[in-house]
Design a protein around this motif. Structure first.
Motif, PDB file in Angstrom:
ATOM      1  N   GLY A  85       0.541  -4.882   7.836  1.00 24.82           N
ATOM      2  CA  GLY A  85       1.172  -3.866   7.666  1.00 24.82           C
ATOM      3  C   GLY A  85       0.235  -2.617   7.595  1.00 24.82           C
ATOM      4  N   SER A  86      -0.948  -2.711   7.623  1.00 26.28           N
ATOM      5  CA  SER A  86      -2.111  -1.699   7.597  1.00 26.28           C
ATOM      6  C   SER A  86      -3.013  -1.956   8.164  1.00 26.28           C
ATOM      7  N   TRP A  87      -3.534  -0.735   8.913  1.00 27.10           N
ATOM      8  CA  TRP A  87      -5.039  -0.780   9.519  1.00 27.10           C
ATOM      9  C   TRP A  87      -6.330  -0.816   8.808  1.00 27.10           C
ATOM     10  N   PHE A 103      -4.417   8.003   1.473  1.00 26.06           N
ATOM     11  CA  PHE A 103      -4.180   6.943   2.394  1.00 26.06           C
ATOM     12  C   PHE A 103      -4.397   5.631   1.505  1.00 26.06           C
ATOM     13  N   PHE A 104      -5.066   5.444   0.540  1.00 28.95           N
ATOM     14  CA  PHE A 104      -4.948   4.283  -0.572  1.00 28.95           C
ATOM     15  C   PHE A 104      -3.699   4.225  -1.242  1.00 28.95           C
ATOM     16  N   VAL A 105      -3.380   5.439  -1.624  1.00 32.05           N
ATOM     17  CA  VAL A 105      -2.052   5.706  -2.658  1.00 32.05           C
ATOM     18  C   VAL A 105      -0.848   5.038  -1.839  1.00 32.05           C
ATOM     19  N   VAL A 106      -0.819   5.710  -0.657  1.00 36.60           N
ATOM     20  CA  VAL A 106       0.513   5.606   0.049  1.00 36.60           C
ATOM     21  C   VAL A 106       0.485   4.174   0.394  1.00 36.60           C
ATOM     22  N   ASN A 107      -0.595   3.621   0.619  1.00 38.73           N
ATOM     23  CA  ASN A 107      -0.368   1.830   1.024  1.00 38.73           C
ATOM     24  C   ASN A 107      -0.178   1.354  -0.230  1.00 38.73           C
ATOM     25  N   GLY A 147       6.837  -4.144   5.401  1.00 41.81           N
ATOM     26  CA  GLY A 147       7.766  -3.705   6.423  1.00 41.81           C
ATOM     27  C   GLY A 147       8.484  -2.580   6.372  1.00 41.81           C
ATOM     28  N   ALA A 148       8.048  -1.689   5.421  1.00 47.54           N
ATOM     29  CA  ALA A 148       8.951  -0.266   5.502  1.00 47.54           C
ATOM     30  C   ALA A 148       8.732   0.519   6.937  1.00 47.54           C
ATOM     31  N   PHE A 184       1.985   0.915   9.091  1.00 49.53           N
ATOM     32  CA  PHE A 184       0.684   1.479   9.169  1.00 49.53           C
ATOM     33  C   PHE A 184       0.496   2.919   9.756  1.00 49.53           C
ATOM     34  N   GLU A 185       1.526   3.316  10.758  1.00 48.12           N
ATOM     35  CA  GLU A 185       1.470   4.663  11.406  1.00 48.12           C
ATOM     36  C   GLU A 185       1.799   5.490  10.152  1.00 48.12           C
ATOM     37  N   ALA A 186       2.702   5.294   9.368  1.00 47.74           N
ATOM     38  CA  ALA A 186       3.166   6.197   8.128  1.00 47.74           C
ATOM     39  C   ALA A 186       1.808   6.549   7.397  1.00 47.74           C
ATOM     40  N   GLU A 187       1.017   5.646   7.025  1.00 48.18           N
ATOM     41  CA  GLU A 187      -0.151   5.525   6.378  1.00 48.18           C
ATOM     42  C   GLU A 187      -1.099   6.498   7.150  1.00 48.18           C
TER      43      GLU A 187
END
Length: 518
Positions: A116-118, A395-399, A405-406, A414-417
């Motif tokens: 869920g993250s790049w 970027f780290f905090v929102v992760n 699955g959000a 991953f796009e939201a991050e």
């Protein structure tokens, strides 16, 4: 230009640094973080926080993902095998919707939860060299332009400072603020000069086929396949468009290890999966040397018979692979890895101090003449220096805030991050121009708050607090990430404290260095 050569170099150094300094800072910042990209992956993707398994891997257990790649009509399937820095199996392929990346448990071969993250390897690392602008290689060309500018800045800097080594040992804290910041600029420039030249030049050489296409297009008449085959000794063959089953992958791995006299594999590649013409390639691990390994054994996918073995290479290619290995630093050497990280941050300080000197040396004159150049450049400097740090921490905090699955406004996690990163970065530029008198202070406070928030959220969402991470060997990369975040928060808080009550109306440097301003 100026009437003297040295004066012209001074003009070139000033303007090249001012125009491209923000881009260079972003490249150096992301490059420094990329030194620990896999550790950042493990911090941002908790499901990968595994201990390195001592059990032998069953490569045949990976077949379900190979079948999935074949069903998606992918031209390849690739697996990176576990290492100390990445203790899970990372498989990837490309289907009709784009790249697919999965992490597998090396003990069972079962898929781990969707990352869920790049994270570091798919966002921070590519940003360093292509800014995620892949169309027509635009990002590569922009970074290449910045790289050439960095080479010019290094050469021009040596010409400007005739007493460069004497200036390296000169730090006049009791002089005026401009003198002090110039001494800092000179000291960081000399300290990191060999590294900055070598890392910049090697980065340009790595993408020689993009920057100097005539070097291979003319002799090979634009046939990239023939060029790659002759240069890198790659074994390829076309699909036969008939279904085929893979032979035992474990047997092929064992044969490759025998041919390497016990050498271990680093990656496994299946070309044309699901086709009777499939080729299985086993690439040797190269963590014990700087030269990026190219030793490869190719097997017929359906029969398991040896097709080709590549061992060693021509002197020119060996030199090129050394340059690639020097820049990518995938070899196992923790002291050098920390040295790379430190010298990368020295480059960031070099660029930031150059911006500050340009602004402070022209502030009074621009105010007298009613010019807006200083305000514009200072806004660029704030957004480029503290702004990208704020965006990275966001970027780290929102992760850690977004659940697995959000979806946010229709965008995947991953796009939201990534959107948060870019939106926050743009907001820091706007903030710098709208609140010029408070921009450095506000953004230093934001850095301190976000860094502490990232550490706390990591604890709350995963349970891996600093004490636990330090005790468990497989969690020490997480502890290292938390410690660096806390160190960054402390430095930002110290800067904010100096910028707060003691801040002079016209100069941020006088606020940070009150002794020099007295």
């Amino acid at each position: 230009m100026e009437p003297t050569f040295r004066g012209s170099m001074n003009w070139l150094h000033s303007w090249a640094g001012m125009v491209l300094g923000g881009l260079l800072f972003a490249i150096f910042w992301m490059g420094s973080l990329s030194v620990f990209d896999r550790e950042i992956d493990r911090w941002m993707i908790p499901s990968t926080r595994l201990a390195l398994s001592s059990q032998p891997i069953s490569f045949d257990a990976l077949r379900p993902t190979i079948d999935e790649a074949a069903a998606g009509r992918s031209a390849f399937w690739a697996a990176l095998l576990p290492t100390e820095r990445q203790p899970m199996i990372r498989v990837s392929w490309r289907d009709a919707n784009g790249p697919v990346v999965r992490y597998l448990d090396p003990a069972s071969g079962r898929p781990l939860p969707d990352p869920g993250s790049w994270a570091g390897t798919r966002f921070i690392f590519p940003f360093h060299f292509n800014l995620h602008l892949r169309a027509w290689n635009v990002g590569l060309w922009i970074v290449g332009l910045a790289g050439m500018a960095m080479m010019v800045l290094c050469v021009a800097g040596v010409i400007i400072h005739r007493k460069i080594f004497a200036e390296f040992f000169t730090f006049r804290a009791d002089k005026n603020p401009r003198r002090l910041i110039l001494d800092l600029h000179n000291a960081t420039g000399v300290l990191g000069f060999p590294f900055h030249v070598a890392i910049t030049l090697s980065g340009l050489i790595i993408f020689y086929t993009t920057y100097f296409p005539s070097g291979w297009q003319v002799p090979y008449r634009g046939n990239n396949q023939v060029f790659s085959q002759e240069t890198f000794d790659l074994h390829t063959r076309p699909k036969v468009n008939k279904p085929g089953e893979l032979a035992s992958l474990d047997a092929m791995i064992a044969e490759a290890a025998r041919l390497w006299n016990g050498g271990s594999p680093r990656s496994l590649v299946v070309r044309n999966p699901g086709d009777a013409g499939a080729v299985v390639q086993v690439v040797r691990a190269g963590e014990d040397g700087v030269v990026a390994a190219l030793d490869t054994v190719s097997f017929d996918g359906t029969t398991g018979l040896l097709l080709h073995q590549r061992a060693g290479s021509a002197p020119v290619l060996t030199a090129q692979r050394f340059i690639v290995g020097f820049h990518w630093i995938q070899f196992r050497h923790w002291t050098l890895r920390w040295l790379y990280f430190g010298l990368g941050l020295v480059g960031c300080v070099l660029i930031a101090s150059g911006y500050l000197f340009w602004v402070e040396s022209r502030r009074k004159k621009h105010q007298q003449l009613g010019l807006r150049g200083v305000r514009i450049v200072e806004g660029i400097a704030v957004g480029s220096v503290t702004g990208i740090v704020v965006a990275t921490l966001a970027f780290f905090v929102v992760n850690r805030l977004l659940p697995s699955g959000a979806r946010v406004l229709g965008a995947e996690r991953f796009e939201a991050e990534i959107w948060i990163f870019y939106l926050v970065w743009l907001a820091t530029f706007a903030h710098a121009w709208l609140r010029p008198a408070h921009a450095w202070l506000d953004q230093c406070r934001a850095v301190a708050c976000l860094a502490v928030a990232a550490v706390l959220l990591n604890w709350l969402t995963t349970g891996d607090h600093l004490g636990r991470s330090l005790l468990l060997p497989h969690l020490r990369p997480i502890a290292g990430m938390d410690l660096l975040l806390l160190l960054g928060a402390a430095l930002a808080a110290l800067a904010a404290r100096r910028l707060g009550p003691r801040r002079a109306a016209g100069s941020n440097i006088k606020a940070i260095f009150p002794r020099s301003a007295s």
